[in-house]
Design a protein around this motif. Structure first.
Motif, PDB file in Angstrom:
ATOM      1  N   SER A 978      65.890 -57.841  74.534  1.00 44.83           N
ATOM      2  CA  SER A 978      64.680 -57.894  73.794  1.00 44.83           C
ATOM      3  C   SER A 978      64.748 -58.506  72.486  1.00 44.83           C
ATOM      4  CB  SER A 978      64.169 -56.422  73.555  1.00 44.83           C
ATOM      5  OG  SER A 978      64.957 -55.708  72.783  1.00 44.83           O
ATOM      6  N   GLU A 979      63.611 -59.224  71.842  1.00 45.78           N
ATOM      7  CA  GLU A 979      63.824 -59.748  70.450  1.00 45.78           C
ATOM      8  C   GLU A 979      63.678 -58.919  69.665  1.00 45.78           C
ATOM      9  OE1 GLU A 979      64.645 -61.651  67.658  1.00 45.78           O
ATOM     10  OE2 GLU A 979      64.665 -63.122  69.206  1.00 45.78           O
ATOM     11  N   ARG A 980      64.743 -58.555  68.678  1.00 46.28           N
ATOM     12  CA  ARG A 980      64.618 -57.460  67.667  1.00 46.28           C
ATOM     13  C   ARG A 980      63.718 -57.296  66.826  1.00 46.28           C
ATOM     14  NH1 ARG A 980      70.939 -55.650  65.865  1.00 46.28           N
ATOM     15  NH2 ARG A 980      71.509 -54.631  67.934  1.00 46.28           N
ATOM     16  N   THR A 981      63.361 -58.547  66.284  1.00 41.71           N
ATOM     17  CA  THR A 981      62.406 -58.688  65.121  1.00 41.71           C
ATOM     18  C   THR A 981      60.999 -58.341  65.576  1.00 41.71           C
ATOM     19  OG1 THR A 981      62.192 -61.047  65.646  1.00 41.71           O
ATOM     20  CG2 THR A 981      63.766 -60.541  64.042  1.00 41.71           C
ATOM     21  N   ILE A 982      60.752 -58.435  66.688  1.00 39.69           N
ATOM     22  CA  ILE A 982      59.303 -58.132  67.536  1.00 39.69           C
ATOM     23  C   ILE A 982      59.190 -56.647  67.725  1.00 39.69           C
ATOM     24  CG2 ILE A 982      57.828 -58.687  69.152  1.00 39.69           C
ATOM     25  CD1 ILE A 982      58.830 -61.380  69.646  1.00 39.69           C
ATOM     26  N   LYS A 983      58.234 -55.848  66.920  1.00 38.38           N
ATOM     27  CA  LYS A 983      58.078 -54.379  67.218  1.00 38.38           C
ATOM     28  C   LYS A 983      57.020 -53.878  67.994  1.00 38.38           C
ATOM     29  CE  LYS A 983      61.419 -53.843  63.947  1.00 38.38           C
ATOM     30  NZ  LYS A 983      63.029 -53.434  64.480  1.00 38.38           N
ATOM     31  N   GLU A 984      55.872 -55.002  67.916  1.00 31.78           N
ATOM     32  CA  GLU A 984      54.870 -54.657  69.138  1.00 31.78           C
ATOM     33  C   GLU A 984      54.204 -55.975  69.343  1.00 31.78           C
ATOM     34  OE1 GLU A 984      51.610 -53.808  65.472  1.00 31.78           O
ATOM     35  OE2 GLU A 984      52.975 -52.169  65.862  1.00 31.78           O
ATOM     36  N   THR A 985      53.627 -55.854  70.513  1.00 31.38           N
ATOM     37  CA  THR A 985      52.761 -56.933  71.190  1.00 31.38           C
ATOM     38  C   THR A 985      51.675 -56.367  71.927  1.00 31.38           C
ATOM     39  OG1 THR A 985      55.074 -58.233  71.091  1.00 31.38           O
ATOM     40  CG2 THR A 985      53.207 -59.057  72.356  1.00 31.38           C
ATOM     41  N   THR A 986      50.818 -57.246  71.824  1.00 30.44           N
ATOM     42  CA  THR A 986      49.341 -56.888  72.818  1.00 30.44           C
ATOM     43  C   THR A 986      49.368 -58.426  73.649  1.00 30.44           C
ATOM     44  OG1 THR A 986      47.941 -57.736  71.081  1.00 30.44           O
ATOM     45  CG2 THR A 986      48.464 -55.303  71.231  1.00 30.44           C
ATOM     46  N   GLY A 987      48.696 -58.177  74.722  1.00 27.21           N
ATOM     47  CA  GLY A 987      48.745 -59.392  75.296  1.00 27.21           C
ATOM     48  C   GLY A 987      47.529 -59.160  76.623  1.00 27.21           C
ATOM     49  N   ASN A 988      47.398 -60.452  76.911  1.00 28.22           N
ATOM     50  CA  ASN A 988      46.373 -60.498  78.040  1.00 28.22           C
ATOM     51  C   ASN A 988      46.672 -61.480  79.093  1.00 28.22           C
ATOM     52  OD1 ASN A 988      43.605 -59.159  78.693  1.00 28.22           O
ATOM     53  ND2 ASN A 988      42.776 -61.404  78.817  1.00 28.22           N
ATOM     54  N   ILE A 989      46.483 -61.338  80.443  1.00 26.01           N
ATOM     55  CA  ILE A 989      47.037 -62.256  81.329  1.00 26.01           C
ATOM     56  C   ILE A 989      45.738 -62.431  82.194  1.00 26.01           C
ATOM     57  CG2 ILE A 989      48.687 -62.566  83.242  1.00 26.01           C
ATOM     58  CD1 ILE A 989      50.153 -59.854  81.933  1.00 26.01           C
ATOM     59  N   ALA A 990      45.491 -63.800  82.515  1.00 28.07           N
ATOM     60  CA  ALA A 990      44.556 -64.227  83.438  1.00 28.07           C
ATOM     61  C   ALA A 990      44.906 -64.278  84.416  1.00 28.07           C
ATOM     62  CB  ALA A 990      44.053 -65.674  82.937  1.00 28.07           C
ATOM     63  N   CYS A 991      44.475 -63.409  85.571  1.00 27.22           N
ATOM     64  CA  CYS A 991      44.652 -63.534  86.941  1.00 27.22           C
ATOM     65  C   CYS A 991      43.809 -64.131  87.804  1.00 27.22           C
ATOM     66  CB  CYS A 991      45.115 -61.987  87.346  1.00 27.22           C
ATOM     67  SG  CYS A 991      46.387 -61.288  86.404  1.00 27.22           S
ATOM     68  N   GLU A 992      44.009 -63.971  89.144  1.00 31.62           N
ATOM     69  CA  GLU A 992      42.943 -65.004  90.062  1.00 31.62           C
ATOM     70  C   GLU A 992      41.782 -64.341  90.028  1.00 31.62           C
ATOM     71  OE1 GLU A 992      45.269 -61.709  92.388  1.00 31.62           O
ATOM     72  OE2 GLU A 992      45.825 -63.434  91.128  1.00 31.62           O
ATOM     73  N   ASP A 993      41.660 -63.246  89.849  1.00 30.35           N
ATOM     74  CA  ASP A 993      40.023 -62.531  89.943  1.00 30.35           C
ATOM     75  C   ASP A 993      39.942 -61.553  88.824  1.00 30.35           C
ATOM     76  OD1 ASP A 993      41.644 -60.448  90.980  1.00 30.35           O
ATOM     77  OD2 ASP A 993      40.546 -60.388  92.805  1.00 30.35           O
ATOM     78  N   CYS A 994      40.549 -61.379  87.892  1.00 32.70           N
ATOM     79  CA  CYS A 994      40.717 -60.168  86.857  1.00 32.70           C
ATOM     80  C   CYS A 994      41.393 -60.669  85.841  1.00 32.70           C
ATOM     81  CB  CYS A 994      41.086 -59.037  87.332  1.00 32.70           C
ATOM     82  SG  CYS A 994      42.637 -58.863  88.103  1.00 32.70           S
ATOM     83  N   SER A 995      41.397 -59.786  84.792  1.00 35.78           N
ATOM     84  CA  SER A 995      42.279 -59.986  83.423  1.00 35.78           C
ATOM     85  C   SER A 995      43.072 -58.856  83.213  1.00 35.78           C
ATOM     86  CB  SER A 995      41.360 -60.377  82.358  1.00 35.78           C
ATOM     87  OG  SER A 995      42.366 -60.710  81.209  1.00 35.78           O
ATOM     88  N   LYS A 996      44.497 -58.869  83.137  1.00 33.07           N
ATOM     89  CA  LYS A 996      45.304 -57.682  82.790  1.00 33.07           C
ATOM     90  C   LYS A 996      45.751 -57.764  81.439  1.00 33.07           C
ATOM     91  CE  LYS A 996      49.145 -55.650  85.253  1.00 33.07           C
ATOM     92  NZ  LYS A 996      48.569 -55.038  86.192  1.00 33.07           N
TER      93      LYS A 996
END
Length: 1091
Positions: A978-996
């Motif tokens: 893990s990268e020590r300086t990053i404490k929190e992250t949000t993300g969104n993944i475009a999948c074939e028929d939905c978004s995760k």
């Protein structure tokens, strides 16, 4: 038309509105998906769990108390920066003295052996009852001792790994293919009895010595202390001391060898089989300081390995095995043109010598053929006369003697040796003859060169076989010296009597290294003149599959294969060239069964070990690894606090040398220290500096025992009962352990026990929990689940540890580490409790880990799962479960992939196996096969056919079975950090028929992360990310380049290639062993008929 155009436009407008509406709806879904996992809620959960688990870890480990106690002594300690160059020079001097003691013991054996032989007169009729190592203590059916099998008292001895030995006498092993009462053997055994007194005296002078021995040029092996040898299931002992590396290295000088093999039509059948075995036996006699190539000839020349046309390669194990595989492919046809082959061999040797890459010492051509129609004196005159710098050794295959004179003339005219090999049983003894010839110059010079072998595992000796059953095989080096005949009448003949030697286990070298001065990640290592590792913490000669075994085809490991980040071999080459200096580089060190990686910068310091071919290196990690501190307390204070029953010391560290005197060998290191400090054992030699620091650590850490005891007494019946063990370790190898439950109730019964190598102080590393805690931010804990070696049994405990530093800065040494081990179920329960909290006033949570649409995980800084709703995923890599999320984390930089290489890996391979062909390349399977061959003599024409296919039916010969084997290989595999300086992250993944969507939040004061993932979108199109190693496959051209590539090496300093007084008339004759071999095989033949 206009109407239809308006309708079309209206239709287009409606479509656009619909598309816009769908887009907004999709975006709304994405927004809703993101809103399902509010960052603030996840942060709340992480904070709640982090606070709770740190409170438990700090409370039960006593970390704050220990930190406070060390702080109280802060003003009284002296912090020193370690001088790496001075340290490595001091260690090299210590090792030099140790090696010198071993070589002096061997020198005394040489002097005694040569003196005894000088006084002995050969008696062909000598009758002498000696202790035969195979026959001792054996009785016949009437209860009487067998001949040469008298009573030989054996008793277990702890210095020799509790094996039953006789420390007053040696005994003698004779190879299976030799006659126990051969006059040469009986005479040799008789005069070498005088070595018994020296063996015992050496052991008295240096009680750290282990096995001492004399390997005779006649084939017998005298070993001290005496031990019982057991034959294998075939009644064979496949040990001939003259084949061992230490014998060959001491007996001869480095050599360049070209092996010429006749594959003309007359060599078909059994002759070709004998020729292959002869080549294989010659390869056995070549070592790492030698160079070779194999060429076959008929009307044309054929390099056995076409890639190595016109050059020689180093005779290391890998190269020799590579050539052996090609021997199976040889077949006979055509006419033999020996003149072409001889011209090529002389040219190769000349050209290679001019490159300066080879041995630059002895050179030889080995000719294996069933005849020569000429003496080829014009070729010898052109290339080799008058100096005769290239020796010619000729091996006549078969019974015909028609061409013997020509082959013998070639050998005698070129300072070589001629021998005739008629049967497979003759091969071994006849091949050995060339070693006696090559040893002549050294003998005449009377140069007793001390040789040291590279690190190896000898699994053929009885002590190794017995140890393999329980303790595992032992890595060792051997010091050896040649023994010469000093009788005046034999001086020009240069008669080698044999070689004496003693083994030095690598673990003995580790005892000389003060691990406490190298820091948590520091280590010492040593390499040979060829760049091969003698000792290094990353050296893995064994693999584990049920029990530890030697790797198949194990060969020496080059330093560049473990310190692989040094792509230009700067460190390796400097050490091979015996320089003194410093080198620095960033390294990636794997821990925890290779699944985790620590990235750090190492400073390397190196110098040579005088009197040996070895160079020593020390690696110190930057930061806390470069600092050492000295504390000071009184002996009385320290002794008092060492008396606590919970105190233990690193068994493999050398606080006191308990090997020097037999009465000390039963002492543990802790017992030895107490006796030393009380002045009760004046003969004990101890490391005063280390013991002073042990006393300091004992005093500072003593209060934690009372603290742990009070916790155990006041522990509530229901709270925190999942915590089972508290432990601490200090930089001096001192440990304390406290159980909060009964020993029988421990979930992990093996933790911190002697067999739990990764979690205790070892000769070459600190415990895993200590090493990982040292790289964590001070004051925070590192949590992990122990990896199971099996695939089914998941670990059910969690270990938490933190480091204790003396000062609040990077230059401060890490003085100790403390931790706890708790039940996994208890740890997970704390997590699920925290994840049910919410900040809403009405108590209704917008999201919960209990929701079916949400998946919650707790992972560590290397991506391994500690908590999951699916318990079976515990301990798995997160990327294998949530490939899409892990891939996104890598893309975003929250985690990074580190590519690692393993050049000591083992891979499973499917190979076609023909038992017959491979069996014949094993000397003793060949020997047994020869018994079958005797019966073929009844029908002489069968000699012209392949015996292997004759003995087995056509169906059996054609049956090529696919056999799965373990083969050495190179692999590439990933690790994640893990990268020590990053404490929190949000993300969104475009999948074939939905978004995760997902949220990752660091748990405060830990190496852990909470990951909350939208479970309604599976995103199956993204493949899992695996940590499985991938074999590095080399194409043919790259394979060829690797074979040709020769790393820098340093030649042995002595060379005895020639001597003007050498008597070259001793150049061989027809084999005198045929009748003897036939007699030896008769019992084997009868046993075959009885089956």
């Amino acid at each position: 038309m206009a109407g239809s155009g308006s309708l079309c436009c209206a239709s287009r407008g409606a479509s656009a509105l619909l598309a816009t509406a769908l887009l907004y709806a999709a975006l709304g879904d994405v927004v809703r998906s993101e809103q399902q996992i509010p960052l603030s809620v996840v942060k709340l959960w992480a904070s709640a769990f982090g606070g709770e688990i740190k409170s438990i870890a700090a409370k039960y480990s006593g970390s704050q108390l220990l930190q406070k106690k060390y702080k109280e002594y802060e003003k009284d300690v002296a912090i020193e920066e370690i001088d790496g160059l001075q340290l490595v020079k001091k260690l090299a001097k210590i090792m030099e003295e140790m090696f010198h003691k071993k070589s002096e013991a061997v020198r005394r054996l040489v002097e005694a052996a040569e003196e005894a032989h000088l006084k002995h007169e050969f008696d062909a009729d000598l009758q002498y009852e000696y202790f035969n190592a195979v026959l001792i203590n054996e009785r016949d059916k009437d209860g009487n001792f067998l001949e040469l099998g008298k009573e030989f008292i054996l008793a277990p001895n702890d210095h020799f790994n509790n094996l039953p030995v006789n420390i007053s006498l040696s005994d003698v092993q004779v190879p299976t293919n030799m006659y126990n009462k051969d006059p040469a053997i009986v005479n040799g055994v008789y005069w070498s009895e005088s070595l018994n007194k020296v063996f015992v005296d050496n052991f008295d002078r240096d009680p750290s010595l282990i096995w001492q021995y004399f390997g005779s040029a006649k084939g017998f092996f005298r070993q001290y202390p005496g031990i019982k040898w057991e034959p294998d299931e075939n009644g064979v002992i496949a040990f001939d001391c003259r084949n061992r590396k230490w014998y060959i290295q001491a007996a001869t000088s480095p050599k360049d060898v070209v092996i010429l093999v006749d594959v003309s039509g007359s060599m078909k059948g059994l002759r070709l089989t004998i020729a292959k075995q002869t080549v294989s036996s010659i390869l056995d006699t070549l070592g790492d300081d030698d160079f070779f190539n194999i060429i076959t000839y008929n009307e044309e020349l054929h390099y056995v390995e076409p890639c190595l046309n016109g050059t020689l390669v180093q005779a290391d194990r890998t190269n020799k095995e590579h050539f052996r595989e090609h021997l199976d492919k040889l077949f006979a046809k055509g006419i033999g043109m020996l003149d072409i082959a001889l011209n090529e061999a002389f040219n190769i040797l000349s050209d290679f010598n001019h490159t300066g890459q080879g041995s630059i010492c002895s050179q030889a051509i080995m000719l294996i053929t069933d005849g020569a129609v000429d003496t080829y004196d014009t070729i010898f005159a052109k290339y080799n006369w008058p100096d005769r710098k290239v020796r010619i050794f000729t091996y006549l295959i078969g019974r015909e003697a028609a061409f013997a004179d020509n082959l013998k003339w070639m050998a005698c005219a070129n300072k070589g040796f001629f021998t005739q090999i008629s049967t497979l049983a003759d091969v071994q003894e006849n091949v050995m003859e060339y070693l006696h010839v090559l040893s002549r110059p050294k003998v005449i010079d009377q140069e007793h060169d001390v040789v040291w072998t590279e690190a190896y595992i000898d699994s053929t000796l009885p002590q190794a076989q017995k140890l393999a059953d329980d303790q595992g095989l032992v890595l060792m080096t051997t010091v050896a010296m040649p023994v010469f005949s000093k009788q005046n009448e034999t001086r020009s003949k240069g008669i080698l009597l044999g070689v004496v030697g003693t083994d030095v286990p690598v673990k003995e070298l580790l005892k000389t290294i003060p691990k406490y001065k190298l820091g948590i990640h520091g280590y010492a290592f040593a390499i040979t003149n060829n760049g091969y590792i003698l000792t290094h913490p990353e050296l893995r000669p064994l693999y584990e599959e049920g029990k530890k075994r030697r790797k198949p085809n194990y060969s020496s490991v080059d330093l560049s294969e473990v310190e692989w980040e040094d792509r230009d071999d700067v460190l390796r080459n400097a050490m091979v060239n015996r320089k003194t200096g410093k080198f620095s580089m960033e390294v990636k060190k794997t821990v925890d069964k290779g699944k985790r990686v620590l990235v750090m910068t190492n400073d390397y310091y190196y110098t040579d070990i005088k009197g040996t071919p070895f160079s020593l290196g020390v690696a110190l990690s930057r930061g806390h690894g470069k600092y050492f501190f000295r504390g000071n307390v009184t002996i009385e204070e320290g002794l008092h606090d060492l008396e606590h029953p919970d105190v233990s010391l690193a068994d493999e560290w050398s606080y006191c040398n308990t090997d020097l005197h037999p009465e000390h060998r039963h002492l543990s290191q802790l017992e030895a220290i107490k006796l030393y400090l009380k002045g009760k054992e004046p003969l004990l030699q101890c490391d005063k500096e280390l013991i002073q620091e042990v006393l300091f650590d004992a005093v500072v850490s003593a209060p934690i025992e009372a603290y742990w005891t009070s916790l155990a007494l006041n522990k509530s019946e229901n709270s925190d009962k999942g915590v089972e063990v508290a432990f601490l370790g200090t930089r001096t190898g001192l440990s304390r352990i406290n159980l909060f439950v009964g020993a029988e109730q421990l979930t992990n019964q093996d933790f911190l026990k002697a067999g739990d190598k990764e979690n205790i102080f070892n000769a070459d590393h600190f415990p895993l929990w200590y090493r990982r805690a040292a790289e964590q931010i001070p004051g925070s804990f590192v949590y992990s689940i122990p990896f199971s070696t099996g695939t089914v049994n998941k670990s059910n405990v969690v270990t938490a540890s933190t480091s204790v530093q003396l000062l609040d800065e990077r230059k401060s040494p890490v003085v100790a580490a403390v931790g706890i081990q708790m039940k996994l179920e208890f740890f997970q329960r704390k997590f699920w409790t925290a994840s049910r909290q919410c900040a809403s006033l009405d108590g209704k949570c917008s999201i919960s880990c209990d929701d079916e649409t949400v998946n919650c995980y707790l992972i560590d800084n290397n991506g391994f799962i500690l908590v999951s709703e699916d318990y079976t995923q515990t301990g798995d890599f997160f990327g294998e479960v949530e490939g899409a999320v892990m891939n996104k984390l890598l893309t975003m930089g929250s985690f990074k992939r580190i590519t690692l290489y393993d050049y000591q890996a083992m891979c499973r391979a499917n190979k076609e196996s023909s038992d017959c062909a491979h069996g014949l390349l094993d000397p003793y399977k060949a020997f047994l096969s020869a018994a079958k061959w005797i019966m073929t003599e009844l029908v002489l024409f069968l000699v012209e056919f392949n015996l292997c296919s004759w003995w087995h039916s056509d169906m059996t010969a054609k049956a090529q079975k696919l056999k799965q084997t373990l083969e050495p290989c190179d692999t590439e595999y990933p690790a994640f950090v893990s990268e020590r300086t990053i404490k929190e992250t949000t993300g969104n993944i475009a999948c074939e028929d939905c978004s995760k969507s997902f949220v990752i939040q660091q748990i405060p004061s830990s190496n852990l992360f909470m990951v909350v993932v939208d479970g309604s979108c599976l995103c199956e199109s993204v493949a899992p990310i695996t940590m499985a190693p991938i074999e590095i496959r080399y194409n043919e051209s790259l394979k060829c380049e690797r074979l040709k590539a020769q790393k820098i090496r340093r030649r042995p300093e002595s060379c005895h290639g020639f001597h003007p007084e050498e008597n070259a008339r001793e150049c061989g004759g027809a084999s005198s062993l045929q009748a003897q071999a036939a007699l030896l095989l008769l019992p084997l033949v009868s046993s075959l008929f009885s089956r």
